[in-house]
Design a protein around this motif. Structure first.
Motif, PDB file in Angstrom:
ATOM      1  N   GLN A 567       0.829  -1.205   0.000  1.00 41.68           N
ATOM      2  CA  GLN A 567       0.000   0.000   0.000  1.00 41.68           C
ATOM      3  C   GLN A 567       0.865   1.257   0.000  1.00 41.68           C
ATOM      4  O   GLN A 567       0.620   2.200  -0.762  1.00 41.68           O
ATOM      5  CB  GLN A 567      -0.915  -0.012   1.229  1.00 41.68           C
ATOM      6  CG  GLN A 567      -1.983   1.071   1.256  1.00 41.68           C
ATOM      7  CD  GLN A 567      -3.108   0.796   0.295  1.00 41.68           C
ATOM      8  OE1 GLN A 567      -3.417  -0.350   0.027  1.00 41.68           O
ATOM      9  NE2 GLN A 567      -3.692   1.847  -0.262  1.00 41.68           N
ATOM     10  N   ALA A 613      -0.228  -7.138  -2.658  1.00 43.07           N
ATOM     11  CA  ALA A 613      -1.203  -6.856  -1.600  1.00 43.07           C
ATOM     12  C   ALA A 613      -2.293  -7.909  -1.566  1.00 43.07           C
ATOM     13  O   ALA A 613      -2.803  -8.268  -0.490  1.00 43.07           O
ATOM     14  CB  ALA A 613      -1.820  -5.470  -1.837  1.00 43.07           C
ATOM     15  N   GLU A 624      -8.095   0.515  -5.833  1.00 45.01           N
ATOM     16  CA  GLU A 624      -7.185   1.076  -4.838  1.00 45.01           C
ATOM     17  C   GLU A 624      -5.751   1.140  -5.349  1.00 45.01           C
ATOM     18  O   GLU A 624      -4.936   1.890  -4.822  1.00 45.01           O
ATOM     19  CB  GLU A 624      -7.236   0.231  -3.562  1.00 45.01           C
ATOM     20  CG  GLU A 624      -8.611   0.184  -2.898  1.00 45.01           C
ATOM     21  CD  GLU A 624      -8.621  -0.729  -1.690  1.00 45.01           C
ATOM     22  OE1 GLU A 624      -7.544  -0.874  -1.057  1.00 45.01           O
ATOM     23  OE2 GLU A 624      -9.669  -1.316  -1.389  1.00 45.01           O
TER      24      GLU A 624
END
Length: 719
Positions: A567, A613, A624
């Motif tokens: 992230q 991720a 995202e």
């Protein structure tokens, strides 16, 4: 005396704030209207005659224009209008509607019967509904208009009838209604049409009470279908009115001979064509105002339709007004020579200069619109001293000359191209003048023909020379990204380029490679290759903020992303776009560069970090790990976007071969198409194929195979 930079900055900011004001474009439209009015006023101001009734005319008077005798024309048109009878039409949709209505009523009856037959009793005392109760239930499902016109007793036999009789009654009534209403039924013949239902159903093998109920429903469905057609009637009347020949006074028609008495009829005609003092008035000026409004409407429609910031729109409109004013001023100055017996001097006006400048500095569509405007203005300004008339020859001449200049110019403002366009305009001018002279079928001396052709050629050449001369001033004054400006920004000594080179040498090398690929591909499809090349140098300027986090700059160091979460790594990688946009805006770089830095990744997915991720958290969504966008909006940005990925992918290959490179390029383009990244730019599939070939050719030249030299022995080296 030194200038105060603070005051200069304040002045500049005030000018920019003025440019942002919404009222400015209204003011500029007003200026445009004033320019047109002042330029055309003297050419439409009418001549009037001081003539009294029952006096002798001192000259032969011709009608300056064609006018209609409205009183007589209106009388004839009214007679023709009244003579047309009302028109009627058979409405098939009414028939379909009534057939559907009857079918729907029978279906509702069947539905009620089925509901009663299939409904189980709650207890032993409960029994099925009586026929009367079924009728009430049926009426509850029908509309009030049907219940008001059809009594409940009519439905009772149908409720009691068997399914077979009910279906037979339905088919018979639907067929009867369809047959009867397939013919014209005006309202006066409605009762006769209803009687035909009895004839249609009389041989149906149904019990009398069921047949009677079916007949009532059939008569209920019959309604007028041959109705008054207002549209057809009006069209017929309008055709009749249009066929009436209007009474006219033709242009050039003799209204009164010299020494002829001016009687009431002649006097009325003189007044009708506007040659009397008391009717000199406003008409020509009203016509001029309408013409100016029409011209302004076209210009306003173009500028107000553009989805761009107000400041940019005002900037373009101000530039347009300046170019327009200069061109109209040239026309007006040259037109003054008409008074000293240079009647056809208008052919020398370099009117194509205006539209060439508009094409190069603003937009091609606006240049084509302005070509028509200049043609109209020229035909009024050079009306050869005949007030209120139009010189259509010079209007056609200007129109073709302007369009030739617009269509010949390419996308780029190369000086050599502009000069060629001027020569092309001169050639078209000569052809148009030749056509005009041949159509007129007049006799011209060699001197006249030579002078026409010389003026035509001079007009084209001077147009190109003035275009080349004015362009640097307009480019500098209005901040237009010109070729010279792009060349200046491509200088390696530019502060931002030096920053990339010194702080992120890997990114610099990558940017140069992307620039080479992009320029070749853009030129292959006719896009702006120079813009793509120079902008590509700056597209990754944001990487200078955190250079060590990008693989091309990781020289002998451990990859910092190994110690970060997916992230956080994603946020760092994506931030180079926003950082780059911020730095470019801070250094006041052209908007085109900012757009390329912002859009060159579109909304693509960071696949590596997404999958990383995903391994630790299955609830992660693709959105995202996508760049914020927007997607590429122009061909140049789309090409840089693809080149950016292609260069990085090919550089990572261990042993690139032409076949591998070609396969990789096509897969990247296919991936962009599949990911909808090219939806918002106007690249075609054919152009994408050309781009792929261009990339392959450029990359094959860069990653060509080299000769492997054998290692020399130490002894050979000593020798």
């Amino acid at each position: 005396m030194k200038k105060n930079p603070k005051k200069e900055k304040q002045k500049t900011s005030k000018l920019w704030k003025l440019n942002d004001h919404k009222f400015l474009h209204i003011f500029l439209y007003g200026i445009l209207a004033i320019i047109l009015f002042v330029a055309l006023y003297s050419n439409v101001k009418p001549e009037t005659l001081d003539i009294e009734l029952f006096t002798v005319s001192e000259q032969t008077i011709y009608a300056p224009t064609t006018v209609e005798d409205k009183i007589e024309t209106e009388r004839k048109q009214q007679e023709a209008y009244d003579a047309v009878e009302d028109q009627y039409v058979l409405k098939k949709e009414i028939t379909d509607k009534q057939v559907d209505l009857i079918s729907s009523i029978f279906d509702t009856i069947i539905e009620v019967k089925n509901e009663v037959d299939t409904k189980p009793a709650v207890d032993e005392e409960e029994s099925t509904l009586t026929p009367e109760e079924q009728v009430k239930k049926l009426q509850g499902k029908l509309t009030s208009s049907i219940n008001d016109k059809i009594p409940g007793e009519t439905f009772l036999p149908l409720i009691k009838a068997s399914d077979a009789d009910l279906n037979m009654a339905k088919d018979a009534v639907v067929t009867a209604v369809n047959n009867i209403m397939s013919k014209e039924i005006p309202i006066v013949q409605l009762s006769e049409a209803k009687k035909q239902v009895d004839e249609e159903l009389q041989y149906t093998p149904l019990r009398s009470e069921v047949l009677q109920s079916a007949t009532v429903l059939g008569k209920f469905a019959i309604t007028p279908n041959y109705v008054f057609d207002l549209k057809a009637t009006e069209e017929k009347r309008q055709q009749s009115v249009d066929a009436v020949k209007v009474a006219q006074i033709k242009q050039g028609q003799i209204l009164v001979e010299e020494d002829e008495l001016i009687n009431r009829e002649i006097h009325r005609k003189l007044g009708l064509v506007g040659l009397l003092d008391d009717q000199q008035s406003y008409k020509p000026f009203l016509g001029l105002a309408l013409l100016i409004l029409l011209i302004l409407a076209g210009v306003i429609y173009y500028f107000e339709k553009k989805d761009s910031p107000i400041s940019k729109r005002n900037n373009s409109l101000l530039l347009y007004c300046l170019i327009f004013a200069i061109t109209i001023l040239l026309m007006k100055i040259v037109s003054l020579f008409q008074k000293i017996d240079y009647t056809h001097i208008g052919y020398i006006v370099p009117v194509a200069m205006g539209v060439m400048l508009i094409k190069l500095l603003i937009n091609e569509r606006l240049a084509i619109l302005t070509s028509m405007i200049f043609a109209v203005c020229g035909s009024v300004i050079f009306n050869e001293g005949i007030t209120g008339s139009f010189n259509f020859s010079i209007g056609v001449y200007y129109l073709f000359g302007c369009l030739a200049g617009v269509l010949f110019l390419g996308e780029h403002n190369l000086r050599s191209k502009i000069l060629q366009a001027g020569l092309f305009v001169g050639g078209i001018n000569v052809i148009v003048l030749t056509a005009i002279m041949l159509i007129r079928n007049g006799s011209y001396s060699n001197v006249e023909i030579s002078s026409y052709f010389v003026m035509a050629c001079v007009s084209g050449l001077v147009s190109s020379v003035l275009t080349i001369g004015f362009m640097p001033f307009f480019e500098t004054g209005f901040g237009i990204l010109s070729t010279m400006k792009l060349i200046e920004l491509s200088n390696p000594n530019h502060p931002l380029l030096r920053k990339i080179l010194t702080e992120t040498p890997g990114t610099y090398h990558h940017s140069v490679m992307v620039a080479n690929l992009s320029e070749s591909a853009c030129e292959a499809i006719g896009a702006n290759g120079l813009l793509a090349r120079v902008a590509a140098y700056y597209h990754d300027i944001g990487k200078t903020k955190r250079p060590q986090y990008f693989i091309e700059n990781q020289m002998n160091i451990e990859n910092p992303h190994n110690k970060l979460s997916a992230q956080l790594s994603k946020n760092i990688i994506i931030s180079h776009v926003t950082d780059g946009v911020e730095m470019l805006r801070k250094h006041k770089m052209p908007k085109e560069f900012v757009d390329i830095a912002e859009q060159h990744h579109g909304t693509t997915l960071l696949k590596y970090f997404y999958h990383q991720a995903k391994e630790s958290n299955d609830s992660i969504y693709e959105d995202e790990f996508r760049y914020p966008g927007p997607k590429p909006q122009t061909k140049e940005i789309a090409i840089i976007s693809i080149a950016d990925s292609v260069e990085a992918a090919v550089r990572s290959m261990s042993n690139p071969t032409p076949e591998k490179i070609e396969k990789l390029v096509k897969s990247i383009i296919a991936d962009r198409l599949q990911d909808n990244q090219l939806d918002e730019c106007d690249l075609t599939l054919k152009e994408l194929d050309i781009i792929a070939k261009s990339f392959c050719e450029s990359l094959k030249g860069i990653f060509h195979s080299r000769i492997e030299y054998p290692e020399l022995s130490k002894k050979q080296k000593v020798k």
